[in-house]
Design a protein around this motif. Structure first.
Motif, PDB file in Angstrom:
ATOM      1  N   LEU A  50      13.422  16.147 -16.314  1.00  0.00           N
ATOM      2  CA  LEU A  50      12.466  16.164 -15.206  1.00  0.00           C
ATOM      3  C   LEU A  50      13.186  16.148 -13.860  1.00  0.00           C
ATOM      4  CD1 LEU A  50       9.495  15.766 -14.085  1.00  0.00           C
ATOM      5  CD2 LEU A  50       9.992  13.322 -14.172  1.00  0.00           C
ATOM      6  N   LEU A  51      14.138  15.239 -13.707  1.00  0.00           N
ATOM      7  CA  LEU A  51      14.847  15.123 -12.437  1.00  0.00           C
ATOM      8  C   LEU A  51      15.677  16.373 -12.156  1.00  0.00           C
ATOM      9  CD1 LEU A  51      15.966  11.374 -12.615  1.00  0.00           C
ATOM     10  CD2 LEU A  51      13.960  12.344 -11.485  1.00  0.00           C
ATOM     11  N   ALA A  52      16.300  16.936 -13.195  1.00  0.00           N
ATOM     12  CA  ALA A  52      17.095  18.151 -13.010  1.00  0.00           C
ATOM     13  C   ALA A  52      16.213  19.325 -12.596  1.00  0.00           C
ATOM     14  CB  ALA A  52      17.849  18.482 -14.300  1.00  0.00           C
ATOM     15  N   THR A  87       8.672  21.270 -13.569  1.00  0.00           N
ATOM     16  CA  THR A  87       8.589  19.839 -13.274  1.00  0.00           C
ATOM     17  C   THR A  87       7.270  19.254 -13.752  1.00  0.00           C
ATOM     18  OG1 THR A  87      10.049  20.038 -11.354  1.00  0.00           O
ATOM     19  CG2 THR A  87       8.618  18.119 -11.435  1.00  0.00           C
ATOM     20  N   GLN A  88       6.169  19.910 -13.421  1.00  0.00           N
ATOM     21  CA  GLN A  88       4.865  19.362 -13.796  1.00  0.00           C
ATOM     22  C   GLN A  88       4.634  19.414 -15.306  1.00  0.00           C
ATOM     23  OE1 GLN A  88       3.191  17.589 -11.750  1.00  0.00           O
ATOM     24  NE2 GLN A  88       4.318  18.194  -9.908  1.00  0.00           N
ATOM     25  N   GLN A  89       5.136  20.466 -15.975  1.00  0.00           N
ATOM     26  CA  GLN A  89       4.998  20.541 -17.423  1.00  0.00           C
ATOM     27  C   GLN A  89       5.800  19.434 -18.104  1.00  0.00           C
ATOM     28  OE1 GLN A  89       6.184  24.571 -18.191  1.00  0.00           O
ATOM     29  NE2 GLN A  89       4.180  25.419 -17.716  1.00  0.00           N
ATOM     30  N   THR A  90       7.004  19.193 -17.606  1.00  0.00           N
ATOM     31  CA  THR A  90       7.829  18.124 -18.163  1.00  0.00           C
ATOM     32  C   THR A  90       7.184  16.774 -17.903  1.00  0.00           C
ATOM     33  OG1 THR A  90       9.809  19.442 -17.722  1.00  0.00           O
ATOM     34  CG2 THR A  90      10.139  17.102 -18.185  1.00  0.00           C
ATOM     35  N   PHE A  91       6.615  16.622 -16.713  1.00  0.00           N
ATOM     36  CA  PHE A  91       5.956  15.359 -16.368  1.00  0.00           C
ATOM     37  C   PHE A  91       4.790  15.062 -17.307  1.00  0.00           C
ATOM     38  CE2 PHE A  91       2.422  13.306 -14.091  1.00  0.00           C
ATOM     39  CZ  PHE A  91       2.977  12.052 -13.970  1.00  0.00           C
ATOM     40  N   VAL A  92       4.025  16.081 -17.676  1.00  0.00           N
ATOM     41  CA  VAL A  92       2.908  15.874 -18.596  1.00  0.00           C
ATOM     42  C   VAL A  92       3.405  15.318 -19.924  1.00  0.00           C
ATOM     43  CG1 VAL A  92       1.152  17.061 -19.978  1.00  0.00           C
ATOM     44  CG2 VAL A  92       1.369  17.558 -17.544  1.00  0.00           C
ATOM     45  N   ASN A  93       4.549  15.814 -20.405  1.00  0.00           N
ATOM     46  CA  ASN A  93       5.130  15.281 -21.646  1.00  0.00           C
ATOM     47  C   ASN A  93       5.520  13.820 -21.495  1.00  0.00           C
ATOM     48  OD1 ASN A  93       4.992  17.425 -23.457  1.00  0.00           O
ATOM     49  ND2 ASN A  93       6.797  18.400 -22.626  1.00  0.00           N
ATOM     50  N   ILE A  94       6.076  13.472 -20.359  1.00  0.00           N
ATOM     51  CA  ILE A  94       6.468  12.082 -20.106  1.00  0.00           C
ATOM     52  C   ILE A  94       5.230  11.196 -20.012  1.00  0.00           C
ATOM     53  CG2 ILE A  94       7.492  10.558 -18.368  1.00  0.00           C
ATOM     54  CD1 ILE A  94       9.483  12.879 -17.812  1.00  0.00           C
ATOM     55  N   PHE A 125      14.356   8.987 -22.138  1.00  0.00           N
ATOM     56  CA  PHE A 125      15.409   9.136 -21.114  1.00  0.00           C
ATOM     57  C   PHE A 125      15.847  10.597 -20.996  1.00  0.00           C
ATOM     58  CE2 PHE A 125      16.871   4.517 -22.059  1.00  0.00           C
ATOM     59  CZ  PHE A 125      15.793   4.034 -21.352  1.00  0.00           C
ATOM     60  N   SER A 126      15.931  11.298 -22.136  1.00  0.00           N
ATOM     61  CA  SER A 126      16.306  12.715 -22.104  1.00  0.00           C
ATOM     62  C   SER A 126      15.273  13.528 -21.337  1.00  0.00           C
ATOM     63  CB  SER A 126      16.441  13.256 -23.536  1.00  0.00           C
ATOM     64  OG  SER A 126      17.505  12.633 -24.214  1.00  0.00           O
ATOM     65  N   ASN A 131       0.815  -1.220   0.000  1.00  0.00           N
ATOM     66  CA  ASN A 131       0.000   0.000   0.000  1.00  0.00           C
ATOM     67  C   ASN A 131       0.850   1.271   0.000  1.00  0.00           C
ATOM     68  OD1 ASN A 131      -2.383  -1.558   0.111  1.00  0.00           O
ATOM     69  ND2 ASN A 131      -2.175  -1.741   2.333  1.00  0.00           N
ATOM     70  N   LEU A 132       1.631   1.421  -1.035  1.00  0.00           N
ATOM     71  CA  LEU A 132       2.542   2.561  -1.140  1.00  0.00           C
ATOM     72  C   LEU A 132       1.791   3.891  -1.110  1.00  0.00           C
ATOM     73  CD1 LEU A 132       5.545   3.310  -1.561  1.00  0.00           C
ATOM     74  CD2 LEU A 132       5.133   3.194  -4.023  1.00  0.00           C
ATOM     75  N   GLY A 133       0.593   3.923  -1.694  1.00  0.00           N
ATOM     76  CA  GLY A 133      -0.212   5.137  -1.652  1.00  0.00           C
ATOM     77  C   GLY A 133      -0.163   5.963  -2.923  1.00  0.00           C
ATOM     78  N   TYR A 134       0.723   5.611  -3.847  1.00  0.00           N
ATOM     79  CA  TYR A 134       0.800   6.299  -5.131  1.00  0.00           C
ATOM     80  C   TYR A 134       1.369   5.347  -6.163  1.00  0.00           C
ATOM     81  CZ  TYR A 134       4.919   7.428  -2.281  1.00  0.00           C
ATOM     82  OH  TYR A 134       5.953   7.372  -1.392  1.00  0.00           O
ATOM     83  N   PHE A 135       1.218   5.699  -7.429  1.00  0.00           N
ATOM     84  CA  PHE A 135       1.695   4.854  -8.523  1.00  0.00           C
ATOM     85  C   PHE A 135       3.218   4.915  -8.600  1.00  0.00           C
ATOM     86  CE2 PHE A 135      -2.576   6.177  -9.534  1.00  0.00           C
ATOM     87  CZ  PHE A 135      -3.176   5.015 -10.008  1.00  0.00           C
ATOM     88  N   ASP A 136       3.834   3.773  -8.813  1.00  0.00           N
ATOM     89  CA  ASP A 136       5.291   3.674  -8.915  1.00  0.00           C
ATOM     90  C   ASP A 136       5.624   3.232 -10.341  1.00  0.00           C
ATOM     91  OD1 ASP A 136       7.972   3.454  -8.456  1.00  0.00           O
ATOM     92  OD2 ASP A 136       7.856   1.705  -7.143  1.00  0.00           O
ATOM     93  N   VAL A 137       6.241   4.135 -11.117  1.00  0.00           N
ATOM     94  CA  VAL A 137       6.587   3.854 -12.511  1.00  0.00           C
ATOM     95  C   VAL A 137       8.075   3.527 -12.591  1.00  0.00           C
ATOM     96  CG1 VAL A 137       6.566   4.709 -14.885  1.00  0.00           C
ATOM     97  CG2 VAL A 137       4.805   5.463 -13.265  1.00  0.00           C
ATOM     98  N   ILE A 138       8.406   2.382 -13.168  1.00  0.00           N
ATOM     99  CA  ILE A 138       9.788   1.918 -13.286  1.00  0.00           C
ATOM    100  C   ILE A 138      10.126   1.759 -14.764  1.00  0.00           C
ATOM    101  CG2 ILE A 138      11.373   0.012 -12.791  1.00  0.00           C
ATOM    102  CD1 ILE A 138       9.651  -0.543 -10.281  1.00  0.00           C
ATOM    103  N   ILE A 139      11.208   2.401 -15.201  1.00  0.00           N
ATOM    104  CA  ILE A 139      11.630   2.346 -16.604  1.00  0.00           C
ATOM    105  C   ILE A 139      13.095   1.924 -16.638  1.00  0.00           C
ATOM    106  CG2 ILE A 139      11.867   3.628 -18.752  1.00  0.00           C
ATOM    107  CD1 ILE A 139       9.725   5.567 -17.656  1.00  0.00           C
TER     108      ILE A 139
END
Length: 291
Positions: free
Chosen positions: A146-148, A161-168, A140-141, A36-44
């Motif tokens: 996003l992380l930076a 961050t949120q704008q980049t996340f939407v693209n991902i 990956f780019s 029950n982590l409480g949020y989605f965990d995306v692994i790439i």
């Protein structure tokens, strides 16, 4: 196929990014065991292999594959890493309705959005629970960016961050209009060419960037746009040159350099072949002297 093949989100509102990082495991390391982590965990996965279970399902997540673990389920490692494994991970959450499904069925909103004025329609976005990334280098780019962005001052990071996340998020979306991986790749090639048309681009450059043989790149572009990548690039450069002839008083040499051509004579030759006249005559045809 897994019992859950799609995670479907009713939007708006869009899911949002919480946190993420790039992690490397060594041989013998184990992925965390979580309830029950409480949020989605995306692994790439960028390199190596993770063998992960969730409830009664299991996946071998290898290089250039992505897996989304659900917030209310138990996920756990099935085996230790057999070699170095590097992967991106990020957590996302949503305040809207979402559903785990075996097929991408739309979600009906409980309260429709009013339609009196300009408005946003409710729609359903489907993310495959497990998928192969079509263009991993590009994704990956975006993940690096996003992380930076999260390291920047808080106010700036919020928007970037949120704008980049939407693209991902869009990169991971299942789009029934683009089931064909070649169509997705052609779209990515088109974006890359438009963003980089001012610099020298060869078939070898495209091959290195997309990690796909140039012959396959050409087939994808011809199927989608009836032109090879370099033919598309040539047409786009000439269209940009035509716009500059009409909108600026730049010399032909300046326009040549601005549109990625190496020599003004070659630009003029290609321009005449496409538009039936030289750049100078084309400009004079539409130029009107000031009163």
């Amino acid at each position: 196929m897994s019992k859950t093949d799609f995670l479907s989100f009713l939007v708006p509102p869009l899911p949002y990014f919480i946190e993420g990082n790039f992690t490397t495991y060594q041989k013998g390391d184990w992925h965390p065991n979580r309830y029950n982590l409480g949020y989605f965990d995306v692994i790439i996965i960028k390199e190596g292999l993770l063998h992960i279970g969730e409830e009664d399902e299991a996946w071998k997540v290898s290089e250039n594959y992505a897996l989304i673990l659900e917030p209310d389920k138990h996920h756990f490692p099935i085996e230790a890493c057999t070699g170095q494994t590097s992967f991106y991970w990020f957590h996302l959450q949503t305040n809207s309705t979402w559903r785990a499904q075996s097929s991408p069925n739309p979600i009906t909103p409980s309260s429709p959005i009013p339609e009196l004025h300009f408005h946003s329609e409710h729609t359903t976005i489907h993310l495959p629970k497990f998928q192969k990334i079509i263009n991993p280098h590009e994704l990956f780019s975006k993940l690096d960016y996003l992380l930076a962005s999260t390291l920047k001052p808080r106010k700036l990071a919020l928007w970037e961050t949120q704008q980049t996340f939407v693209n991902i998020f869009k990169n991971l979306e299942y789009d029934e209009n683009y089931k064909n991986s070649s169509a997705k790749l052609a779209e990515q090639i088109e974006i890359y060419l438009k963003q980089n048309y001012k610099i020298t681009i060869t078939n070898r450059d495209l091959e290195a960037h997309f990690h796909v043989h140039q012959n396959y790149l050409a087939r994808c572009m011809k199927a989608a746009f009836q032109r090879t990548p370099l033919e598309y690039l040539m047409d786009y450069r000439l269209d940009q040159g035509r716009s500059l002839l009409l909108q600026t008083d730049w010399s032909v040499q300046q326009i040549t350099e601005e549109t990625g051509f190496s020599q003004a004579s070659y630009f003029s030759k290609c321009f005449k072949e496409k538009f039936g006249m030289s750049p100078k005559n084309y400009r004079q045809q539409y130029w009107k002297p000031a009163n």
